[in-house]
Design an enzyme around this catalytic site. Structure first.
Site, PDB file in Angstrom:
ATOM      1  N   HIS A 205       0.861  -1.217  -0.005  1.00 22.55           N
ATOM      2  CA  HIS A 205      -0.135  -0.040   0.021  1.00 22.55           C
ATOM      3  C   HIS A 205       0.883   1.275   0.031  1.00 22.55           C
ATOM      4  O   HIS A 205       0.661   2.161  -0.774  1.00 22.55           O
ATOM      5  CB  HIS A 205      -1.039  -0.017   1.354  1.00 22.55           C
ATOM      6  CG  HIS A 205      -1.601   1.257   1.497  1.00 22.55           C
ATOM      7  ND1 HIS A 205      -3.015   1.314   1.123  1.00 22.55           N
ATOM      8  CD2 HIS A 205      -1.373   2.367   2.015  1.00 22.55           C
ATOM      9  CE1 HIS A 205      -3.543   2.483   1.352  1.00 22.55           C
ATOM     10  NE2 HIS A 205      -2.637   3.139   1.859  1.00 22.55           N
ATOM     11  N   GLU A 206       1.790   1.254   0.885  1.00 21.49           N
ATOM     12  CA  GLU A 206       2.641   2.617   1.133  1.00 21.49           C
ATOM     13  C   GLU A 206       3.595   2.598  -0.190  1.00 21.49           C
ATOM     14  O   GLU A 206       3.938   3.900  -0.605  1.00 21.49           O
ATOM     15  CB  GLU A 206       3.576   2.368   2.451  1.00 21.49           C
ATOM     16  CG  GLU A 206       2.639   2.406   3.703  1.00 21.49           C
ATOM     17  CD  GLU A 206       1.673   3.538   3.539  1.00 21.49           C
ATOM     18  OE1 GLU A 206       1.897   4.859   3.073  1.00 21.49           O
ATOM     19  OE2 GLU A 206       0.743   3.641   4.393  1.00 21.49           O
TER      20      GLU A 206
ATOM     21  N   HIS B 191       1.871   4.918  -2.567  1.00 19.37           N
ATOM     22  CA  HIS B 191       2.158   6.231  -2.372  1.00 19.37           C
ATOM     23  C   HIS B 191       3.730   6.770  -2.425  1.00 19.37           C
ATOM     24  O   HIS B 191       3.590   7.796  -3.181  1.00 19.37           O
ATOM     25  CB  HIS B 191       1.864   6.490  -1.004  1.00 19.37           C
ATOM     26  CG  HIS B 191       0.359   6.338  -0.355  1.00 19.37           C
ATOM     27  ND1 HIS B 191      -0.608   6.906  -1.155  1.00 19.37           N
ATOM     28  CD2 HIS B 191      -0.270   5.670   0.541  1.00 19.37           C
ATOM     29  CE1 HIS B 191      -1.883   6.767  -0.590  1.00 19.37           C
ATOM     30  NE2 HIS B 191      -1.596   5.869   0.326  1.00 19.37           N
TER      31      HIS B 191
END
Length: 434
Positions: free
Chosen positions: A24-25, A28
């Site tokens: 997920h990170e 980003h």
């Protein structure tokens, strides 16, 4: 041995959880760097740092509490109306806003003025904030489709499990044959347990949903082609009208709803069946719809959760489950008396479901979630578009920091809900079996 296997299952789930958070990170991080935003930190977990290493301008690390993760970007919020980054105030709400604004400028270095998050165009900010949840969605879809097409899924088949002795209406108060009940048409036709129906009235069938539909729309007399003991046999049946459960169109039933339809009187056997790509995509759509509906229904689950946690109430199968509860389920999966391949498939399904939940939850248009920042960037685009159309001055960046008091309230609600789920997971956990 069972305890050891349970611990192994929990460890496997935690590793999958950490990978999902890191994945997920990474969404980003990669998009932020692609758009030239400086990212001082990339962390998996919260709390004390267990391990970290600085590469380039970013510190990469793992923290002690595996309940989330984050990247820190410079300039998440624009300066205040006076152009200053920080201006103290006695107002508690103003203090929240100013603290959030100041945190966004920690580690500001010369040259960072052009590398701030808020200075990027709204569509770029949307991409950066959407990339994290989108990575979870990609992982969920890949796992779901892979499991469905490789391992298969337990589903009803066209093989006969049992044949009814007589005709009984769905919803009847008894499952015993009344004295005047007619024989079931399937029994009269000679259908047996173990027969695999390969065609119904000349129409080839391979799925229970399609066969069920044909049966319910059947004329007075039909030919049932079955595979029995390696040979194909044709049987003649005469379906009758009966009260039956309403179907969901995919082989399942709608509880408590009934219709009049043609009836034969046999039960299909269940088995693990590999899905074709279209079938897998269709099931994936059902899973995503179910996940969205479950998210919408979360507030309605609070009373049952409270009763399960503090009043000894029943913990329902569709009850929300937190990280601790999911880890316990992961431990239970490894101890199930099923083939190893099925254990792997079930564990992967659990991990995929977790990633789907991460995607849906993070897309809520509320701060401090990713969806809240996305909503702020979209609102900024709308404001600037209106200003351009009506030839008004550019209103500038939308100051998401002003919504931080609301964000703290939302975060407080989430924390309380998480703690409630945690207590329920500990004292009254959802169990996969038994």
């Amino acid at each position: 041995m069972t305890a050891l296997m349970t611990i192994l299952g929990i460890v496997v789930f935690v590793v999958g959880l950490l990978f999902s958070i890191a994945w997920h990170e990474l969404g980003h991080l990669s998009t932020a760097k692609m758009f030239g935003i400086r990212v001082p930190q990339y962390m998996v977990g919260f709390g004390p740092t267990i391990w970290s290493r600085t590469k380039g301008e970013t510190e990469y690390g793992v923290k002690g509490i595996p309940l989330g993760g984050y990247i820190r970007m410079i300039g998440m919020f624009p300066p205040g109306d006076d152009g200053k980054i920080r201006q103290r105030s006695t107002s508690p709400f103003r203090g929240m806003i100013e603290d959030a604004r100041a945190a966004a400028y920690e580690e500001l270095q010369p040259g960072d003025e052009k590398r701030l998050f808020y200075t990027r165009k709204p569509w770029k900010r949307v991409v950066v904030m959407f990339a994290g949840p989108f990575m979870n969605l990609i992982l969920a879809v890949v796992i779901f489709l892979s499991v469905l097409m490789t391992f298969g899924v337990n589903t009803q088949t066209t093989t006969v499990a049992s044949v009814s002795d007589c005709v009984i209406a769905a919803g009847a108060t008894t499952d015993k044959c009344p004295a005047n009940a007619p024989d079931a048409p399937a029994k009269e036709a000679g259908l047996r347990a173990g027969d695999r129906i390969v065609a119904f009235d000349g129409v080839s069938v391979t799925e229970w949903g399609a066969l069920q539909k044909l049966i319910r729309e059947a004329p007075a007399t039909v030919t049932i082609t079955v595979e029995r003991d390696g040979r194909t046999t044709d049987l003649t049946a005469q379906p009758i009208q009966n009260t039956v459960h309403r179907t969901d169109g995919k082989g399942g039933y709608v509880e408590g709803e009934y219709v009049q339809a043609s009836f034969l009187g046999f039960a299909p056997a269940s088995g693990v069946v590999q899905q074709s790509f279209p079938q897998a995509v269709d099931r994936m759509g059902d899973i995503m719809t179910g996940g969205f509906q479950a998210l919408v229904a979360l507030p309605s689950k609070v009373p049952d959760l409270w009763n399960a946690a503090f009043a000894g109430g029943e913990r329902k199968d569709d009850s929300p489950v937190g990280v601790v509860g999911a880890a316990r389920v992961g431990g239970e999966i490894v101890t199930l008396d099923i083939p190893p391949s099925h254990r792997v498939a079930t564990m992967l399904f659990l991990l995929a479901g977790f990633n789907l939940s991460l995607f849906l939850f993070n897309m809520l248009p509320l701060l401090p979630l990713d969806g809240g920042h996305i909503a702020g960037a979209l609102w900024e685009s709308v404001r600037r578009a209106f200003a351009k159309v009506f030839r008004r001055p550019d209103p500038g960046p939308f100051d998401v920091a002003k919504l931080m008091p609301v964000a703290y309230v939302v975060a407080g609600i989430f924390i309380c809900f998480t703690l409630l789920v945690l207590v329920a997971d500990v004292v009254n956990p959802v169990k996969l079996a038994g």
